[in-house]
Design an enzyme around this catalytic site. Sequence first.
Site, PDB file in Angstrom:
ATOM      1  N   CYS A  55       0.652  -1.292  -0.022  1.00 12.28           N
ATOM      2  CA  CYS A  55      -0.045   0.115   0.097  1.00 12.28           C
ATOM      3  C   CYS A  55       0.833   1.194   0.039  1.00 12.28           C
ATOM      4  O   CYS A  55       1.575   1.512   1.074  1.00 12.28           O
ATOM      5  CB  CYS A  55      -0.805   0.024   1.256  1.00 12.28           C
ATOM      6  SG  CYS A  55      -1.762   1.468   1.398  1.00 12.28           S
ATOM      7  N   TRP A  88      -7.591  -7.123   5.118  1.00 14.65           N
ATOM      8  CA  TRP A  88      -6.185  -7.400   5.223  1.00 14.65           C
ATOM      9  C   TRP A  88      -5.790  -8.276   6.710  1.00 14.65           C
ATOM     10  O   TRP A  88      -6.617  -8.265   7.611  1.00 14.65           O
ATOM     11  CB  TRP A  88      -5.554  -6.319   5.773  1.00 14.65           C
ATOM     12  CG  TRP A  88      -5.560  -5.013   4.864  1.00 14.65           C
ATOM     13  CD1 TRP A  88      -6.247  -3.973   4.679  1.00 14.65           C
ATOM     14  CD2 TRP A  88      -4.779  -4.950   3.472  1.00 14.65           C
ATOM     15  NE1 TRP A  88      -6.263  -3.168   3.516  1.00 14.65           N
ATOM     16  CE2 TRP A  88      -5.144  -4.078   2.752  1.00 14.65           C
ATOM     17  CE3 TRP A  88      -3.877  -5.975   2.809  1.00 14.65           C
ATOM     18  CZ2 TRP A  88      -4.721  -3.447   1.493  1.00 14.65           C
ATOM     19  CZ3 TRP A  88      -3.456  -5.626   1.463  1.00 14.65           C
ATOM     20  CH2 TRP A  88      -3.981  -4.478   0.807  1.00 14.65           C
ATOM     21  N   ARG A 120     -14.392   0.115   4.124  1.00 15.50           N
ATOM     22  CA  ARG A 120     -13.067  -0.753   4.099  1.00 15.50           C
ATOM     23  C   ARG A 120     -12.345  -0.606   5.374  1.00 15.50           C
ATOM     24  O   ARG A 120     -12.060   0.534   5.760  1.00 15.50           O
ATOM     25  CB  ARG A 120     -12.211  -0.735   2.933  1.00 15.50           C
ATOM     26  CG  ARG A 120     -12.874  -1.292   1.608  1.00 15.50           C
ATOM     27  CD  ARG A 120     -11.985  -1.276   0.750  1.00 15.50           C
ATOM     28  NE  ARG A 120     -12.113   0.225   0.011  1.00 15.50           N
ATOM     29  CZ  ARG A 120     -10.891   0.949  -0.065  1.00 15.50           C
ATOM     30  NH1 ARG A 120      -9.790   0.182   0.666  1.00 15.50           N
ATOM     31  NH2 ARG A 120     -10.760   2.085  -0.495  1.00 15.50           N
ATOM     32  N   ALA A 121     -11.805  -1.761   5.799  1.00 13.83           N
ATOM     33  CA  ALA A 121     -10.592  -1.521   6.919  1.00 13.83           C
ATOM     34  C   ALA A 121      -9.509  -1.212   6.091  1.00 13.83           C
ATOM     35  O   ALA A 121      -8.893  -1.925   5.361  1.00 13.83           O
ATOM     36  CB  ALA A 121     -10.750  -2.717   7.752  1.00 13.83           C
ATOM     37  N   THR A 122      -8.844  -0.123   6.211  1.00  8.36           N
ATOM     38  CA  THR A 122      -7.800   0.396   5.295  1.00  8.36           C
ATOM     39  C   THR A 122      -6.438   0.398   6.196  1.00  8.36           C
ATOM     40  O   THR A 122      -6.486   0.567   7.356  1.00  8.36           O
ATOM     41  CB  THR A 122      -7.863   1.821   4.953  1.00  8.36           C
ATOM     42  OG1 THR A 122      -8.368   2.708   6.102  1.00  8.36           O
ATOM     43  CG2 THR A 122      -9.363   1.610   4.022  1.00  8.36           C
ATOM     44  N   VAL A 123      -5.400   0.307   5.520  1.00  5.39           N
ATOM     45  CA  VAL A 123      -3.922   0.451   5.867  1.00  5.39           C
ATOM     46  C   VAL A 123      -3.584   1.934   5.324  1.00  5.39           C
ATOM     47  O   VAL A 123      -3.986   2.047   4.066  1.00  5.39           O
ATOM     48  CB  VAL A 123      -3.050  -0.541   5.620  1.00  5.39           C
ATOM     49  CG1 VAL A 123      -3.258  -1.714   6.443  1.00  5.39           C
ATOM     50  CG2 VAL A 123      -3.028  -0.970   4.059  1.00  5.39           C
ATOM     51  N   TYR A 186      -5.010   4.924  -9.585  1.00  7.37           N
ATOM     52  CA  TYR A 186      -6.096   4.012  -9.215  1.00  7.37           C
ATOM     53  C   TYR A 186      -7.386   4.458  -9.977  1.00  7.37           C
ATOM     54  O   TYR A 186      -8.202   3.407 -10.221  1.00  7.37           O
ATOM     55  CB  TYR A 186      -6.458   4.238  -7.797  1.00  7.37           C
ATOM     56  CG  TYR A 186      -5.509   3.406  -6.912  1.00  7.37           C
ATOM     57  CD1 TYR A 186      -5.870   2.047  -6.247  1.00  7.37           C
ATOM     58  CD2 TYR A 186      -4.204   3.970  -6.284  1.00  7.37           C
ATOM     59  CE1 TYR A 186      -4.811   1.443  -5.516  1.00  7.37           C
ATOM     60  CE2 TYR A 186      -3.529   3.137  -5.454  1.00  7.37           C
ATOM     61  CZ  TYR A 186      -3.778   2.031  -5.178  1.00  7.37           C
ATOM     62  OH  TYR A 186      -2.835   1.244  -4.319  1.00  7.37           O
TER      63      TYR A 186
END
Length: 323
Positions: A55, A88, A120-123, A186
């Site tokens: 990422c 993730w 979304r659970a993001t990094v 993206y």
Amino acid sequence: MSLVIGKIVTTENNEIDKNGAFVRQTNRFITPFGDEPGQLPVEAGRYRLIWAAICPWAHRSMIAIKLLGLEDVISVGKVSPIRTPYGWEFSLDAGGVDPVLGIRYLPEIYALTDREYDGRATVPTVVDVKTGKVVNNDYFKLTYYWETAFKPFHKKGAPDLYPEKLRADIDELNHVIFHEVNNGVYKAGFARSQKAYEDAYNLVFNQLDKLEQRLSQSRYLFGDKITDSDIRLYVTLVRFDVAYYCAFKTNRNRIIDYPNLWAYARDLYQIPAFGETTDFEAIKKGYFLGDNAHNPYDILPLGPDVSNWHTPHNRDKQFSSSH
């Protein structure tokens, strides 16, 4: 988000607009770090940063942390570069569980923090270890906090990545880099209409052409010192030829085809904080394998050869007499 039979079911926001263009979700956890009321207290050992080597947003936080010497101040957890249908995953850790948070999938900590959260659970994700909750996933501003709020913990001789006299200029350039380069690739890769794709494609390469010209005039984006802007540009450049060129169809040029951008990217890569946090294999796996890759047979490209990132860049000599 709900927990069902021990598995995590995530509901992803529809990030495609009516014209087929990709529109990235906004961040939910944006409380800043600082010493004012309502801000997150700046303390050593209190926070854990979760990142993934694929990422770009997470990568730039790791570069800043290493440049500033914050490795012993902010603990770090790392997820697999291949995102699963459940989000993730901490499959790189013994037992497939983060040793500090005790979770297998990143969405678990989001569910514990806010049961109503459906994005979304993001990094990168910053977790307050004391409370066991997500406190910040504001990837756009996170490096600013490491550079400013955490300044009391910087190592001796740490670079000033966000100097006060340049902040307005850095903010302005960072906005352009994000919308036209970082997120531009993206927008091209996730477009669902020909027009949306072509608009994003042109946006990316028009800006890369401008940056190529800018970097013919100075070693870094703001002269002879690295700033936050260089970190932000680097994370896209280093992913471009190995992933975006093919996976996101941004194939007018490779970065290696731009003399200044290519030398500049190698210049940064050969600084330990940049190179040691860059994992080309993880980047390829993340973009070509897993949940969102649209690669049904999970075939991982063999190329390109990345040994050329170690070749001399000569930008130190090129600009040695100009400052």
